[in-house]
Design a protein around this motif. Structure first.
Motif: not given
Length: 581
Positions: A71-74, A77-81, A93-97, A99-103
């Motif tokens: 897990l990282s946070v840009a 504030g974009t959360v990257l999983m 290799i992939f991710l989900r983003r 941009e609203d804090g995880g909502a």
């Protein structure tokens, strides 16, 4: 490679305080539903206010995210999983983003593919069904751990397996697009290359000292690639870069073989704290420190509280985080419940909290009951929609987000059970830190009552516990009065992590008085307050002489001593605002 389609946070499990007016979210969340329509539903909580004292928790059982994923946070504030495999293409290799804090979260976005290694020339095979050769995936370098350069905003992902390759996927637009770039990796003093794989915590940017701006990431070395018992010679270490991720150097080996997956944080004084799993022995987590921003290590010791596992023989990857504060060292640690039997090992992921830089861990809370396994933990960025959130992901337990108010709020439910160090299981061969130990420190909270669990009061002199009944006291049922009102008496609580800079007292001093003394962790007097007089006090602010203020001692261990005089009665100590709110 950005995907604009977004899906709402599905399968929500929320806990809210009993005084809240919300219910649970009603109806099924549809994949194409907008955030606005979800927010309009009865029961939607949304993002808690920054610094909110209201507990907030939700959990997403995120299917299809793959075996491992940091897990990282840009910086915006974009959360990257991140994830790898988990579908038809085991090399994806992939991710989900978010941009609203995880909502809400983007659809699965491919970053790239695994890189096939020449395992014969590297000496990391053969993949013949023996030892590490049982898993042909080790012939490929794939998703490693991540690091965000907080000076440039660049996000980087290592490519590694048992052996790394000199490439990283990098993003310069907060994770929207990615590019594979060549890097330089240097061997350590033993001649081995590091493996900063995804079973390590995310990297950090050094904020203090002569190496300010350095990138530092946890890693480890596994020399015996061909042997099933090769863990005996593996060891933790770190990699660091002073040129924004172009060149990476290896630290000195962690001063104990048999270690491996680890996490590290920078404390407020610039010291690096490293916390590692051990795969070759029973016991607890192993700890060391660095005074040169991760190049060498000192003061090796086994933590006397943090259990490494379960099971108590092979350990388990854990998560480690330091909250982003300038005034204190609050650390969080995520790991499975160590009290479960071996057949249920790696279940029930918990989060522990330390308020003194990892010296003691006085509180832990269950994130989710059931399968959990490896876990990762990170936090939101100040001034962004993610601010105030803590994120915990586990392989089998989903993704949770919550705030500190939730973490420290007692809860009788199975999901969210609150426990202090005296109740937390630890390694059988080590001493427990509980109220009977001088090292025990109560965590910060809004209210400390004279009669509570765990106990607040350690000892008294010429004072006795009394029952009280007063509707104004918000369910407080006990207090202290003097046995002999003609003599002075004291109420001495356990050490606390001072929650805030404004202390209030609930009391009825009648014609007597109460003074409050602040002592350091060794019992040395710091300051005594002005006397509190004049009848019933619901929330009387403690006044200190000569302009003294508590702010210097907030979030540090202290002892508070109450001196009662005459017919005074003492009921509670309160802090309306805690230091993270």
């Amino acid at each position: 490679m950005s995907n604009s389609k977004r899906s709402a946070f599905p399968l929500l499990v929320r806990t809210v305080p009993c005084f809240a007016i919300w219910g649970s979210v009603t109806g099924i969340v549809k994949a194409d539903e907008t955030l606005e329509s979800i927010e309009s539903r009865p029961g939607y909580i949304g993002s808690p206010a920054i610094g909110s004292s209201e507990p907030f928790f939700e959990n997403w059982d995120q299917g299809g995210l793959g075996l491992h994923g940091t897990l990282s946070v840009a910086m915006d504030g974009t959360v990257l999983m991140f994830g790898r495999g988990g579908g038809k293409d085991i090399h994806e290799i992939f991710l989900r983003r978010s941009e609203d804090g995880g909502a809400t979260w983007s659809e699965r976005q491919q970053i790239g593919k695994s890189i096939e290694m020449d395992w014969k020339s590297l000496g990391i095979g053969p993949y013949d069904g023996k030892g590490w050769g049982n898993d042909k995936h080790f012939a490929y370098a794939t998703l490693g751990t991540s690091v965000v350069d907080e000076n440039t905003g660049e996000i980087m992902v290592f490519m590694t397996s048992l052996h790394p390759v000199p490439f990283m996927y990098k993003s310069r637009d907060h994770g929207k697009t990615w590019k594979l770039e060549k890097i330089v990796l240097h061997k350590d003093s033993r001649g081995f290359l590091p493996s900063p794989n995804p079973a390590h915590g995310p990297g950090i940017t050094i904020k203090h000292g002569p190496h300010k701006g350095r990138l530092l990431a946890a890693s480890h070395v596994m020399p015996d690639y061909r042997k099933q018992g090769g863990d005996q010679n593996s060891y933790s270490n770190a990699v660091y870069s002073d040129d924004h991720g172009k060149t990476w150097h290896s630290s000195e080996p962690f001063p104990l073989n048999g270690t491996g997956e680890c996490g590290l944080v920078e404390l407020n004084d610039g010291t690096i704290y490293i916390n590692t799993r051990t795969s070759a022995r029973k016991g607890n987590r192993w700890i060391a420190y660095s005074d040169d921003s991760g190049e060498t290590w000192r003061d090796l010791h086994e933590d006397d509280e943090l259990f490494d596992g379960p099971p108590d023989i092979y350990g388990c990857k854990a998560g480690l985080l330091r909250l982003d504060r300038d005034d204190c060292d609050v650390l969080l640690f995520s790991s499975p419940d160590p009290s479960l039997p071996e057949k249920q090992n790696r279940a029930n992921v918990n989060v522990w909290a330390s308020f003194d830089g990892g010296k003691t861990w006085p509180v832990n809370r269950l994130i989710k009951e059931g399968p959990g396994n490896y876990s990762w933990i990170t936090q939101g960025r100040k001034g962004t929609p993610s601010e105030g959130f803590i994120y915990v992901r586990s392989i089998e337990g989903g993704l949770a987000r919550f705030n500190m108010a939730w973490l420290l709020q007692p809860d009788d439910k199975k999901a969210g059970k609150y426990a202090f160090a005296k109740d937390a299981p630890i390694g059988k061969n080590l001493a427990r830190i509980g109220p009977d130990s001088d090292e025990f420190v109560l965590p910060p909270r809004h209210s400390y009552r004279m009669q509570q669990k765990p106990p607040f009061v350690k000892s008294v002199q010429n004072a006795r516990l009394i029952k009280i009944s007063n509707d104004k006291l918000e369910s407080i049922e006990a207090g202290y009065e003097l046995v002999d009102p003609k003599a002075k008496g004291y109420v001495l609580p356990y050490k606390i992590c001072l929650p805030g800079d404004e202390m209030k007292i609930s009391c009825d001093v009648s014609s007597g008085s109460i003074t409050v003394s602040l002592l350091d962790p060794k019992g040395k007097m710091i300051k005594t307050s002005e006397p509190i007089t004049g009848g019933f006090k619901m929330r009387e602010i403690v006044q200190w002489p000569n302009g003294f203020e508590l702010d210097k001692y907030v979030a540090t261990p202290v002892t508070v001593r109450f001196e009662l005089g005459g017919n005074a009665e003492l009921y509670a100590m309160r802090f309306d605002k805690l230091f993270w709110e």
